[in-house]
Design a protein around this motif. Structure first.
Motif, PDB file in Angstrom:
ATOM      1  N   ARG A  23      36.093  48.666  50.788  1.00  0.00           N
ATOM      2  CA  ARG A  23      36.811  50.290  50.720  1.00  0.00           C
ATOM      3  C   ARG A  23      38.099  49.663  49.547  1.00  0.00           C
ATOM      4  O   ARG A  23      38.035  50.566  48.613  1.00  0.00           O
ATOM      5  CB  ARG A  23      37.922  50.281  51.996  1.00  0.00           C
ATOM      6  N   ALA A  24      38.335  48.276  49.361  1.00  0.00           N
ATOM      7  CA  ALA A  24      39.981  48.252  48.847  1.00  0.00           C
ATOM      8  C   ALA A  24      38.960  47.763  46.930  1.00  0.00           C
ATOM      9  O   ALA A  24      39.598  48.937  46.044  1.00  0.00           O
ATOM     10  CB  ALA A  24      40.328  46.888  49.122  1.00  0.00           C
ATOM     11  N   ALA A  25      37.854  47.587  46.824  1.00  0.00           N
ATOM     12  CA  ALA A  25      37.383  47.375  45.834  1.00  0.00           C
ATOM     13  C   ALA A  25      36.739  49.609  45.146  1.00  0.00           C
ATOM     14  O   ALA A  25      37.026  48.512  43.916  1.00  0.00           O
ATOM     15  CB  ALA A  25      35.951  47.043  45.926  1.00  0.00           C
ATOM     16  N   GLU A  26      36.363  49.751  46.297  1.00  0.00           N
ATOM     17  CA  GLU A  26      35.635  50.916  45.813  1.00  0.00           C
ATOM     18  C   GLU A  26      36.689  52.204  44.978  1.00  0.00           C
ATOM     19  O   GLU A  26      36.611  52.626  44.416  1.00  0.00           O
ATOM     20  CB  GLU A  26      35.109  51.985  47.013  1.00  0.00           C
ATOM     21  N   GLU A  27      38.023  52.220  45.962  1.00  0.00           N
ATOM     22  CA  GLU A  27      39.711  52.958  45.743  1.00  0.00           C
ATOM     23  C   GLU A  27      39.642  51.773  44.461  1.00  0.00           C
ATOM     24  O   GLU A  27      39.887  52.988  43.426  1.00  0.00           O
ATOM     25  CB  GLU A  27      40.460  52.288  46.421  1.00  0.00           C
ATOM     26  N   ALA A  28      39.516  50.977  43.992  1.00  0.00           N
ATOM     27  CA  ALA A  28      40.237  50.240  42.716  1.00  0.00           C
ATOM     28  C   ALA A  28      38.672  50.282  41.360  1.00  0.00           C
ATOM     29  O   ALA A  28      38.705  49.912  40.752  1.00  0.00           O
ATOM     30  CB  ALA A  28      39.867  49.011  42.457  1.00  0.00           C
ATOM     31  N   GLU A  29      37.537  51.196  42.535  1.00  0.00           N
ATOM     32  CA  GLU A  29      36.155  51.588  41.318  1.00  0.00           C
ATOM     33  C   GLU A  29      35.534  50.874  40.628  1.00  0.00           C
ATOM     34  O   GLU A  29      35.460  49.871  39.377  1.00  0.00           O
ATOM     35  CB  GLU A  29      36.557  52.498  40.322  1.00  0.00           C
ATOM     36  N   VAL A  30      35.493  49.355  41.325  1.00  0.00           N
ATOM     37  CA  VAL A  30      34.696  47.748  41.230  1.00  0.00           C
ATOM     38  C   VAL A  30      33.959  47.698  42.072  1.00  0.00           C
ATOM     39  O   VAL A  30      33.950  48.018  43.631  1.00  0.00           O
ATOM     40  CB  VAL A  30      36.299  46.586  41.077  1.00  0.00           C
ATOM     41  N   THR A  31      32.712  47.358  41.978  1.00  0.00           N
ATOM     42  CA  THR A  31      31.690  46.852  42.530  1.00  0.00           C
ATOM     43  C   THR A  31      31.560  45.446  42.947  1.00  0.00           C
ATOM     44  O   THR A  31      31.298  44.521  42.027  1.00  0.00           O
ATOM     45  CB  THR A  31      30.106  47.026  41.900  1.00  0.00           C
ATOM     46  N   VAL A  32      31.275  45.266  44.154  1.00  0.00           N
ATOM     47  CA  VAL A  32      31.153  43.351  44.512  1.00  0.00           C
ATOM     48  C   VAL A  32      30.654  42.995  45.609  1.00  0.00           C
ATOM     49  O   VAL A  32      29.848  44.074  45.764  1.00  0.00           O
ATOM     50  CB  VAL A  32      33.085  43.569  45.068  1.00  0.00           C
ATOM     51  N   ASP A  50      25.037  47.923  45.980  1.00  0.00           N
ATOM     52  CA  ASP A  50      24.042  47.530  44.525  1.00  0.00           C
ATOM     53  C   ASP A  50      23.825  47.918  43.279  1.00  0.00           C
ATOM     54  O   ASP A  50      23.227  47.516  42.138  1.00  0.00           O
ATOM     55  CB  ASP A  50      22.306  48.742  45.577  1.00  0.00           C
ATOM     56  N   ARG A  51      25.080  47.890  42.638  1.00  0.00           N
ATOM     57  CA  ARG A  51      25.381  48.118  41.754  1.00  0.00           C
ATOM     58  C   ARG A  51      26.451  47.002  40.394  1.00  0.00           C
ATOM     59  O   ARG A  51      26.599  46.513  39.952  1.00  0.00           O
ATOM     60  CB  ARG A  51      26.617  49.595  40.862  1.00  0.00           C
ATOM     61  N   ALA A  52      26.294  46.070  41.478  1.00  0.00           N
ATOM     62  CA  ALA A  52      26.943  44.954  41.370  1.00  0.00           C
ATOM     63  C   ALA A  52      26.424  43.926  40.351  1.00  0.00           C
ATOM     64  O   ALA A  52      25.070  43.516  41.102  1.00  0.00           O
ATOM     65  CB  ALA A  52      27.685  43.921  42.825  1.00  0.00           C
ATOM     66  N   VAL A  53      27.086  43.321  39.732  1.00  0.00           N
ATOM     67  CA  VAL A  53      26.032  42.230  38.860  1.00  0.00           C
ATOM     68  C   VAL A  53      25.117  40.981  40.279  1.00  0.00           C
ATOM     69  O   VAL A  53      26.356  40.842  40.692  1.00  0.00           O
ATOM     70  CB  VAL A  53      26.840  41.421  37.505  1.00  0.00           C
ATOM     71  N   LEU A  54      24.237  40.302  39.622  1.00  0.00           N
ATOM     72  CA  LEU A  54      23.911  39.900  40.734  1.00  0.00           C
ATOM     73  C   LEU A  54      24.105  38.960  41.131  1.00  0.00           C
ATOM     74  O   LEU A  54      24.582  38.511  42.336  1.00  0.00           O
ATOM     75  CB  LEU A  54      22.026  39.962  40.076  1.00  0.00           C
ATOM     76  N   ILE A  55      25.719  37.962  40.428  1.00  0.00           N
ATOM     77  CA  ILE A  55      25.352  36.922  40.177  1.00  0.00           C
ATOM     78  C   ILE A  55      26.775  37.334  40.938  1.00  0.00           C
ATOM     79  O   ILE A  55      27.613  35.650  42.026  1.00  0.00           O
ATOM     80  CB  ILE A  55      25.977  35.951  38.877  1.00  0.00           C
ATOM     81  N   SER A  56      27.283  37.667  41.762  1.00  0.00           N
ATOM     82  CA  SER A  56      28.913  37.922  42.508  1.00  0.00           C
ATOM     83  C   SER A  56      28.325  37.738  43.927  1.00  0.00           C
ATOM     84  O   SER A  56      28.763  37.163  43.971  1.00  0.00           O
ATOM     85  CB  SER A  56      29.205  39.773  42.161  1.00  0.00           C
ATOM     86  N   GLN A 126      41.387  40.853  40.755  1.00  0.00           N
ATOM     87  CA  GLN A 126      41.154  41.611  41.983  1.00  0.00           C
ATOM     88  C   GLN A 126      40.803  41.984  43.042  1.00  0.00           C
ATOM     89  O   GLN A 126      41.005  41.712  44.071  1.00  0.00           O
ATOM     90  CB  GLN A 126      40.032  43.040  41.108  1.00  0.00           C
ATOM     91  N   ASP A 127      39.774  39.837  43.136  1.00  0.00           N
ATOM     92  CA  ASP A 127      38.609  40.112  44.020  1.00  0.00           C
ATOM     93  C   ASP A 127      39.379  39.303  45.619  1.00  0.00           C
ATOM     94  O   ASP A 127      39.461  39.950  46.365  1.00  0.00           O
ATOM     95  CB  ASP A 127      37.689  38.744  43.155  1.00  0.00           C
ATOM     96  N   HIS A 128      40.569  38.683  44.312  1.00  0.00           N
ATOM     97  CA  HIS A 128      41.683  38.184  45.621  1.00  0.00           C
ATOM     98  C   HIS A 128      42.047  39.458  46.458  1.00  0.00           C
ATOM     99  O   HIS A 128      42.541  38.937  47.653  1.00  0.00           O
ATOM    100  CB  HIS A 128      42.721  37.018  44.385  1.00  0.00           C
ATOM    101  N   GLY A 129      42.505  40.316  45.276  1.00  0.00           N
ATOM    102  CA  GLY A 129      43.353  41.450  46.597  1.00  0.00           C
ATOM    103  C   GLY A 129      42.410  41.878  47.349  1.00  0.00           C
ATOM    104  O   GLY A 129      42.850  42.489  48.404  1.00  0.00           O
ATOM    105  N   PHE A 130      41.470  42.488  47.013  1.00  0.00           N
ATOM    106  CA  PHE A 130      40.486  42.771  48.437  1.00  0.00           C
ATOM    107  C   PHE A 130      40.047  41.818  49.614  1.00  0.00           C
ATOM    108  O   PHE A 130      40.172  42.526  50.586  1.00  0.00           O
ATOM    109  CB  PHE A 130      38.905  43.308  47.410  1.00  0.00           C
TER     110      PHE A 130
END
Length: 139
Positions: A23-32, A50-56, A126-130
């Motif tokens: 939810r936090a990532a979506e609010e920031a418009e980031v795919t994780v 499903d839109r996140a880079v595969l290596i994530s 961003q990842d840390h914040g999420f």
């Protein structure tokens, strides 16, 4: 000497962590991708947008593993693996999936380590914040 039983990380806890981080990532418009490990390092939950880079998927898992093994936020360990740092040789000395990039946090209950979360796909901060938002929601 008294011993206190601390409830382990449950699947319900893991689902809350994943949902909150996403939810936090979506609010920031980031795919994780989000990985949750229990105290033994076993996978409890995993979700990759499903839109996140595969290596994530791999980075989120390695961040969670690193946070769990060292009982520390991966953001706090970045400098430790730089040349001259106390953990400089750790990434190559061990045959373990460690990753020293922000986005991994240990999860504690009543002061005891019960698992870890790793988030990958955004900028490290961003990842840390999420991940931090997810851990805060668990309390």
């Amino acid at each position: 000497m008294s011993t206190t039983t601390v409830a382990p990380l449950t699947i319900e806890d893991a689902e809350l962590l994943v949902a909150t981080a996403r939810r936090a990532a979506e609010e920031a418009e980031v795919t994780v991708s989000v990985t949750i490990l229990d105290a033994g390092g076993h996978l409890l939950a995993f979700r990759r947008d499903d839109r996140a880079v595969l290596i994530s998927g791999e980075t989120s898992t390695r961040k969670a593993y690193t946070a769990l093994q060292l009982n520390a936020a991966t953001a706090d360990l970045v400098d430790a693996v730089q040349p001259g740092g106390p953990f400089h040789t750790l990434p190559t000395a061990l045959d373990r999936p460690l990753l020293f990039i922000a986005g991994g946090l240990p999860v504690h209950r009543d002061g005891r380590l019960i698992g870890a979360i790793g988030v990958g796909g955004g900028a490290p901060e961003q990842d840390h914040g999420f991940a931090a938002a997810a851990v805060a929601a668990l309390v």
